[in-house]
Design an enzyme around this catalytic site. Structure first.
Site, PDB file in Angstrom:
ATOM      1  N   LYS A 210       0.848  -1.208   0.000  1.00 60.05           N
ATOM      2  CA  LYS A 210       0.000   0.000   0.000  1.00 60.05           C
ATOM      3  C   LYS A 210       0.879   1.252   0.000  1.00 60.05           C
ATOM      4  CE  LYS A 210      -3.851  -2.380   2.216  1.00 60.05           C
ATOM      5  NZ  LYS A 210      -4.672  -2.634   3.389  1.00 60.05           N
TER       6      LYS A 210
ATOM      7  N   GLN B  32      -4.642  -0.871   9.504  1.00 60.64           N
ATOM      8  CA  GLN B  32      -4.602  -2.232   8.967  1.00 60.64           C
ATOM      9  C   GLN B  32      -5.245  -3.215   9.940  1.00 60.64           C
ATOM     10  OE1 GLN B  32      -3.696  -2.976   5.908  1.00 60.64           O
ATOM     11  NE2 GLN B  32      -3.889  -5.186   6.087  1.00 60.64           N
TER      12      GLN B  32
ATOM     13  N   ASP C 223     -11.122   3.106   3.727  1.00 62.36           N
ATOM     14  CA  ASP C 223     -11.458   1.679   3.748  1.00 62.36           C
ATOM     15  C   ASP C 223     -12.962   1.457   3.681  1.00 62.36           C
ATOM     16  OD1 ASP C 223      -9.418  -0.240   3.826  1.00 62.36           O
ATOM     17  OD2 ASP C 223      -8.904   0.259   5.893  1.00 62.36           O
TER      18      ASP C 223
HETATM   19  N1  GUN Z   1      -6.895  -6.358   6.185  1.00 62.72           N
HETATM   20  C1  GUN Z   1      -7.224  -7.138   5.137  1.00 62.72           C
HETATM   21  N2  GUN Z   1      -7.794  -6.404   4.164  1.00 62.72           N
HETATM   22  C2  GUN Z   1      -7.832  -5.128   4.612  1.00 62.72           C
HETATM   23  C3  GUN Z   1      -8.298  -3.910   4.047  1.00 62.72           C
HETATM   24  O1  GUN Z   1      -8.814  -3.841   2.938  1.00 62.72           O
HETATM   25  N3  GUN Z   1      -8.144  -2.801   4.844  1.00 62.72           N
HETATM   26  C4  GUN Z   1      -7.589  -2.855   6.078  1.00 62.72           C
HETATM   27  N4  GUN Z   1      -7.501  -1.711   6.775  1.00 62.72           N
HETATM   28  N5  GUN Z   1      -7.155  -3.974   6.619  1.00 62.72           N
HETATM   29  C5  GUN Z   1      -7.263  -5.107   5.890  1.00 62.72           C
END
Ligand code: GUN
Length: 312
Positions: free
Chosen positions: A54, A98, A124
């Site tokens: 990311k 996350q 998100d």
């Molecule tokens: N953990 C697994 N997928 C995601 C996501 O799309 N966003 C976040 N913040 N954590 C995750």
């Protein structure tokens, strides 16, 4: 029949390329790039890989990306303090914490953190306000993985309106928003879960079948209507030789990968579904890359909305 493979890697690349000039134009107009704050707590290996991707992708498209790392021993209050700082920051348009947070933080820690993220910066789409807007079909931003699935279906010309879409899995991150997004595209939607009776029979009714449960190879060929579109959201690392042998016949190249590396990544969809489905997302290389691409798009959207500018 051999299913057409739906290439998420190529679409993710196109989506990211489209963002570059729009991000550059924003930066020129505002004298600063769109900013994304990423919070990573602890040292879960998979989360570290996801977050690294990311950060790298965000920087590639021209964002300011700040990674806030906290140790696994951090308290919930410490995480909430970082979120509060990012909420108040003028330089940050998007905030991502996350998931999962360390289990030691308590079962409701994640919910409390998502509750604390201001809706305008919730790239998100996990906050209750974002989910409410999505349910009313007026969200500018929705969760990355299901949004990526919709982009892939659109890009591949797969009709959703009037089709029966079956979503297996009811998570807040994928299953529920996926069902809503398909509904908003006028699909007739069924959500299945661990208590669903005769799951294979319901899946067999699907024109579009989305598997998002985290169980390697759960969906087998006999669950799939011939010609259906099958979207595999699962990413499971298989380390058990018996599971690998049940998924791949002797001589299959992925079995060779397993024997070479001691593990192999597989989705929730059994490889034999390729003989029945009309179209299928591969794992890896299907839905996975689109999650990050949609996060990037969501961050630019958040920046534009915050600046009072049109999104399109
Ligand atoms: N953990 C697994 N997928 C995601 C996501 O799309 N966003 C976040 N913040 N954590 C995750």
């Amino acid at each position: 029949m051999s299913a057409r493979l739906l290439d998420g890697v190529a679409l993710a690349r196109r989506l990211q390329q489209d963002l570059g000039p729009r991000v550059a134009a924003f930066t020129t107009r505002h004298g600063r790039p769109p900013g994304l704050g990423i919070v990573l707590v602890g040292d879960d290996p998979a989360s570290q890989v996801y977050v690294r991707n990311k950060v790298r992708t965000g920087q590639e498209v021209g964002f300011r990306v700040d990674l806030e790392r906290l140790p696994a021993t951090a308290t919930l209050d410490e995480v909430l303090a970082v979120v509060a700082r990012l909420n108040a920051s003028d330089a940050h348009d998007g905030i991502l914490v996350q998931s999962p947070l360390p289990a030691s933080m308590g079962h409701d820690a994640e919910q409390r953190v998502f509750d604390a993220i201001t809706v305008q910066k919730d790239v998100d789409g996990f906050s209750p306000a974002s989910v409410g807007l999505l349910s009313q079909n007026r969200a500018a931003i929705a969760a990355g993985t299901p949004s990526g699935v919709i982009e892939l279906l659109l890009a591949e010309g797969i009709e959703m309106a009037g089709r029966h879409a079956v979503v297996v899995g009811r998570s807040d991150i994928v299953g529920k928003p996926m069902a809503l997004l398909l509904l908003h595209r006028n699909a007739t939607v069924t959500i299945c879960h661990s208590r669903t009776r005769d799951l294979p029979a319901i899946c067999r009714q699907a024109d579009i079948l989305v598997a998002a449960v985290g169980r390697p190879g759960l969906v087998t060929a006999d669950w799939v209507k011939p010609g259906a579109t099958v979207v595999d959201v699962g990413i499971n690392r298989v380390t058990d030789p018996e599971v690998a042998a049940a998924l791949f016949p002797e001589g299959h190249p992925r079995l060779a990968v397993f024997r070479d590396k001691g593990s192999v990544l597989v989705g929730d969809v059994h490889p034999n579904v390729a003989d029945v489905a009309g179209a299928l997302t591969p794992v890896p290389g299907g839905v996975g890359p689109l999650t990050i691409a949609m996060l990037m798009r969501n961050t630019l959207t958040a920046a534009l909305v915050r600046a009072g500018e049109p999104v399109a």
